[in-house]
Design a protein around this motif. Structure first.
Motif, PDB file in Angstrom:
ATOM      1  N   UNK A 152       5.380   9.802  10.050  1.00 32.12           N
ATOM      2  CA  UNK A 152       6.213   9.466  10.265  1.00 32.12           C
ATOM      3  C   UNK A 152       7.400  10.545  10.763  1.00 32.12           C
ATOM      4  N   UNK A 153       8.615  10.881  11.598  1.00 33.92           N
ATOM      5  CA  UNK A 153       9.194  12.562  11.399  1.00 33.92           C
ATOM      6  C   UNK A 153      10.390  12.436  10.170  1.00 33.92           C
ATOM      7  N   UNK A 154      10.379  12.999   9.927  1.00 35.84           N
ATOM      8  CA  UNK A 154      11.779  13.497   8.631  1.00 35.84           C
ATOM      9  C   UNK A 154      13.139  12.633   8.720  1.00 35.84           C
ATOM     10  N   UNK A 155      13.042  12.389   7.176  1.00 34.96           N
ATOM     11  CA  UNK A 155      14.325  11.050   7.551  1.00 34.96           C
ATOM     12  C   UNK A 155      15.483  11.722   6.481  1.00 34.96           C
ATOM     13  N   UNK A 156      16.808  11.730   6.383  1.00 28.13           N
ATOM     14  CA  UNK A 156      17.732  12.125   5.636  1.00 28.13           C
ATOM     15  C   UNK A 156      17.818  11.311   4.374  1.00 28.13           C
ATOM     16  N   UNK A 157      17.570  10.765   3.216  1.00 27.41           N
ATOM     17  CA  UNK A 157      18.187  10.240   2.512  1.00 27.41           C
ATOM     18  C   UNK A 157      19.412  10.332   1.306  1.00 27.41           C
ATOM     19  N   UNK A 158      21.018  10.476   1.815  1.00 33.25           N
ATOM     20  CA  UNK A 158      21.788  10.485   0.509  1.00 33.25           C
ATOM     21  C   UNK A 158      21.825   9.265  -0.541  1.00 33.25           C
ATOM     22  N   UNK A 159      22.513   9.161  -1.631  1.00 32.99           N
ATOM     23  CA  UNK A 159      22.987  10.143  -2.104  1.00 32.99           C
ATOM     24  C   UNK A 159      21.774  11.340  -2.843  1.00 32.99           C
ATOM     25  N   UNK A 160      20.776  11.004  -2.918  1.00 30.53           N
ATOM     26  CA  UNK A 160      19.280  11.667  -3.588  1.00 30.53           C
ATOM     27  C   UNK A 160      19.514  13.151  -2.962  1.00 30.53           C
TER      28      UNK A 160
END
Length: 260
Positions: free
Chosen positions: A139-147
């Motif tokens: 699947x498409x990349x997804x950004x996860x803050x705060x890590x």
């Protein structure tokens, strides 16, 4: 060859018909995910992603989204015995402690691809035999803050993945193959927000017998149910602050028959 390369590792043809909607349109999951996120949250995610990229704090990671079930069936029709592999992270971890999650983690220097990372991490966390699994699509990349993780979900299938268990209690508190019908069941669906945020930022969550699935994992599962055509109407006015939702796990009979 870059870490993002998937050449020769994916076999979409190994997917049973009931998983075909997810395999055929992997970009649709992220689109469904983004449609559920409030505008202010999406703006904050975009800003955090940009900052992490500029400062070099963004890190590659991958998670294994493993479905198990029969090899036959009909497109868009969920089999009764289909399940999804989910873990609960140890409460002592630095990032996302105590959260339900797909097995996975940061890419190691020796990892060749997101598929390699997802399979390695899943083996380390759940004891699963990677040879039993068939990676289908990324699947498409997804950004996860705060890590700061830039996560690639790796969609995979196995008719029989074998036993799973907690390998290291310092990393994982619980491992389960959860019936997908438990996620579909409207009695198990709620909306959750964190106390430091407003109710407008609440996201979909799943209150099951042994875990509360929320945050990134809850969003991805909710998006997959929509894209696959498995979702049924549910009461999204069932709204809880995170700590109150967690307390429901200890309240007998408070969330219905969670495994049906």
């Amino acid at each position: 060859m870059s870490w993002d390369c998937r050449e020769g590792e994916l076999s979409a043809a190994a997917a049973p018909p009931w998983l075909a909607p997810l395999v055929d349109q992997p970009g649709a999951v992220k689109a469904a995910y983004r449609r559920r996120v409030p505008a202010e949250v999406l703006a904050a995610l975009t800003a955090a992603n940009t900052t992490a990229a500029v400062t070099g704090a963004r890190r590659d990671a991958a998670v294994l989204v493993l479905f198990s079930g029969p090899g036959d069936g009909e497109r868009g029709t969920l089999p009764d015995d289909a399940d999804l592999l989910v873990t609960v992270r140890a409460s002592t971890l630095r990032h996302h402690a105590g959260q339900a999650a797909f097995p996975g983690g940061a890419a190691d220097p020796g990892d060749k691809s997101p598929v390699h990372t997802a399979l390695r991490e899943a083996t380390e966390e759940t004891g699963i035999e990677a040879s039993r699994l068939r990676p289908l699509a990324t699947l498409e990349k997804m950004f996860i803050p705060p890590s700061g993780f830039h996560v690639v979900p790796v969609l995979a299938y196995s008719p029989d993945p074998g036993p799973v268990f907690v390998v290291d209690e310092h990393e994982t508190a619980h491992v389960a193959r959860v019936p997908v019908r438990a996620f579909v069941n409207p009695e198990n669906r709620i909306m959750v927000y964190r106390s430091e945020n407003t109710r407008r930022t609440a996201g979909p969550a799943f209150l099951l017998n042994e875990m509360l699935v929320w945050g990134f994992t809850g969003q991805v599962i909710a998006a997959m149910l929509d894209v696959a055509g498995w979702s049924v109407p549910w009461d999204n006015d069932k709204l809880y602050e995170l700590s109150d939702a967690m307390a429901l796990l200890d309240a007998e009979g408070s969330y219905g028959d969670a495994q049906r």
